[in-house]
Design a protein around this motif. Sequence first.
Motif, PDB file in Angstrom:
ATOM      1  N   ILE A   1       0.923  -1.398   0.402  1.00 34.23           N
ATOM      2  CA  ILE A   1       0.216   0.261  -0.251  1.00 34.23           C
ATOM      3  C   ILE A   1       0.856   1.558  -0.040  1.00 34.23           C
ATOM      4  O   ILE A   1       0.363   2.134  -0.386  1.00 34.23           O
ATOM      5  N   ASN A   2       1.857   1.711   0.313  1.00 36.62           N
ATOM      6  CA  ASN A   2       3.074   2.422   0.794  1.00 36.62           C
ATOM      7  C   ASN A   2       4.194   2.373   0.091  1.00 36.62           C
ATOM      8  O   ASN A   2       4.571   3.145   0.361  1.00 36.62           O
ATOM      9  N   GLY A   3       3.669   1.269  -0.961  1.00 36.21           N
ATOM     10  CA  GLY A   3       5.634   0.927  -1.925  1.00 36.21           C
ATOM     11  C   GLY A   3       4.930   2.569  -2.915  1.00 36.21           C
ATOM     12  O   GLY A   3       4.041   3.258  -2.742  1.00 36.21           O
ATOM     13  N   LYS A   4       6.449   3.244  -3.472  1.00 39.64           N
ATOM     14  CA  LYS A   4       6.397   3.766  -4.213  1.00 39.64           C
ATOM     15  C   LYS A   4       5.872   4.583  -4.919  1.00 39.64           C
ATOM     16  O   LYS A   4       5.422   5.002  -5.967  1.00 39.64           O
ATOM     17  N   VAL A   5       5.454   2.750  -6.006  1.00 39.82           N
ATOM     18  CA  VAL A   5       4.717   2.972  -6.989  1.00 39.82           C
ATOM     19  C   VAL A   5       2.839   2.449  -6.874  1.00 39.82           C
ATOM     20  O   VAL A   5       2.656   3.362  -7.802  1.00 39.82           O
ATOM     21  N   THR A   6       2.511   2.465  -6.172  1.00 41.23           N
ATOM     22  CA  THR A   6       1.179   2.889  -5.733  1.00 41.23           C
ATOM     23  C   THR A   6       0.383   3.949  -4.625  1.00 41.23           C
ATOM     24  O   THR A   6      -0.604   3.851  -5.209  1.00 41.23           O
ATOM     25  N   ARG A   7       1.415   4.379  -3.895  1.00 44.27           N
ATOM     26  CA  ARG A   7       1.139   5.587  -2.957  1.00 44.27           C
ATOM     27  C   ARG A   7      -0.018   6.066  -3.698  1.00 44.27           C
ATOM     28  O   ARG A   7      -1.287   6.233  -2.721  1.00 44.27           O
ATOM     29  N   GLU A   8      -0.047   6.301  -4.483  1.00 43.99           N
ATOM     30  CA  GLU A   8      -0.842   7.322  -4.981  1.00 43.99           C
ATOM     31  C   GLU A   8      -1.788   7.417  -5.705  1.00 43.99           C
ATOM     32  O   GLU A   8      -3.183   7.709  -6.151  1.00 43.99           O
ATOM     33  N   LEU A   9      -1.665   5.709  -6.116  1.00 41.15           N
ATOM     34  CA  LEU A   9      -3.165   5.492  -7.222  1.00 41.15           C
ATOM     35  C   LEU A   9      -4.277   4.995  -6.851  1.00 41.15           C
ATOM     36  O   LEU A   9      -5.311   4.566  -6.970  1.00 41.15           O
ATOM     37  N   LEU A  10      -4.377   4.513  -5.006  1.00 40.58           N
ATOM     38  CA  LEU A  10      -5.216   4.435  -4.803  1.00 40.58           C
ATOM     39  C   LEU A  10      -5.948   4.494  -3.684  1.00 40.58           C
ATOM     40  O   LEU A  10      -5.707   6.100  -3.282  1.00 40.58           O
ATOM     41  N   HIS A  11      -7.790   5.025  -3.751  1.00 38.69           N
ATOM     42  CA  HIS A  11      -8.667   5.181  -2.961  1.00 38.69           C
ATOM     43  C   HIS A  11      -9.011   4.321  -1.797  1.00 38.69           C
ATOM     44  O   HIS A  11      -9.070   5.345  -0.975  1.00 38.69           O
ATOM     45  N   ARG A  12      -8.831   3.324  -1.820  1.00 38.74           N
ATOM     46  CA  ARG A  12      -9.503   2.561  -1.001  1.00 38.74           C
ATOM     47  C   ARG A  12      -8.804   1.526  -0.562  1.00 38.74           C
ATOM     48  O   ARG A  12      -8.424   1.089  -1.453  1.00 38.74           O
ATOM     49  N   ILE A  13      -8.657   1.317   0.482  1.00 38.51           N
ATOM     50  CA  ILE A  13      -7.551  -0.847   0.721  1.00 38.51           C
ATOM     51  C   ILE A  13      -9.032  -1.597   1.643  1.00 38.51           C
ATOM     52  O   ILE A  13      -9.754  -0.748   2.132  1.00 38.51           O
ATOM     53  N   ILE A  14      -8.966  -2.448   0.574  1.00 38.57           N
ATOM     54  CA  ILE A  14      -9.612  -3.895   1.632  1.00 38.57           C
ATOM     55  C   ILE A  14      -8.910  -4.539   1.613  1.00 38.57           C
ATOM     56  O   ILE A  14      -7.976  -5.299   0.495  1.00 38.57           O
TER      57      ILE A  14
END
Length: 263
Positions: free
Chosen positions: A23-36
């Motif tokens: 979730i907090n990876g450099k690549v994915t951090r700004e791409l996600l709105h909600r986490i399940i």
Amino acid sequence: MKFTPKYFMVPNTADIFRNSIHINGKVTRELLHRIILLSGSGLSPWALQRDPLFVKRRVAEHTGCHGDLLKDDMAPCLRLTQLNQLLSVSVDPPRFLPGFAPFIDGTILLNPTTPPPATNSPTVATSAGYELADFPERDLLFTLTSTESYLDLSAQDLEFGFNETRRDRILRTYVRNSYYYHLNEIFSTLKNEYTDWEKPVQNPLSVRDATLEVLSDGHTAAPLIRIGYLHALRGGKTFFLHFLHQSGERDFPQVRKHMYIRK
């Protein structure tokens, strides 16, 4: 923490179902709105490969893609390897630990480089794992089933149960492979807390049920709830779902029957 069906009904947003280590990876951090998070988190002992060089060595031995384990990239060689040869690679990890799994590579997954933030919250809010919950701007839904450890036992153990001697062997293996320090103290605590002392004689099925509970809590439930708790402490919207239903058609036994909703 709360749960509402509206969590799943927000248009024009992206959700991700996966382990919290990404979730907090450099690549994915700004791409996600909600986490399940479904039955697992980055704090689970099976979530990260602690010894990636061991896995790389085993793959190299099986495929013939040799080179410097630290410096050489095996990917070009692996792309030329037959698929059936790749699929036949066996890592044989220690019990309760992963074989092929993500690891801290310094690029996609990073070790925390800053100390926990100063806060008046309890110690748990600033101890190990705080970096995995550092996304308070995104909603989190984490979910569990009542028993998360059916795959840890054999079909025979699940059907007939086992005695306390076998339980002790299972728990000692779990503690030895999952923790680094105070192993005897951890084992004794687990054995004490998950024994029903009101029953002078433990039957094989009750020993089985208690073992399933300690494994479920240890490698899945407790780490996942910790992520949810840390996320809530940081001000994030945190939702929790406990899936109670268990089908009547199953290959594993009914455990803690009063907790399930039957058809």
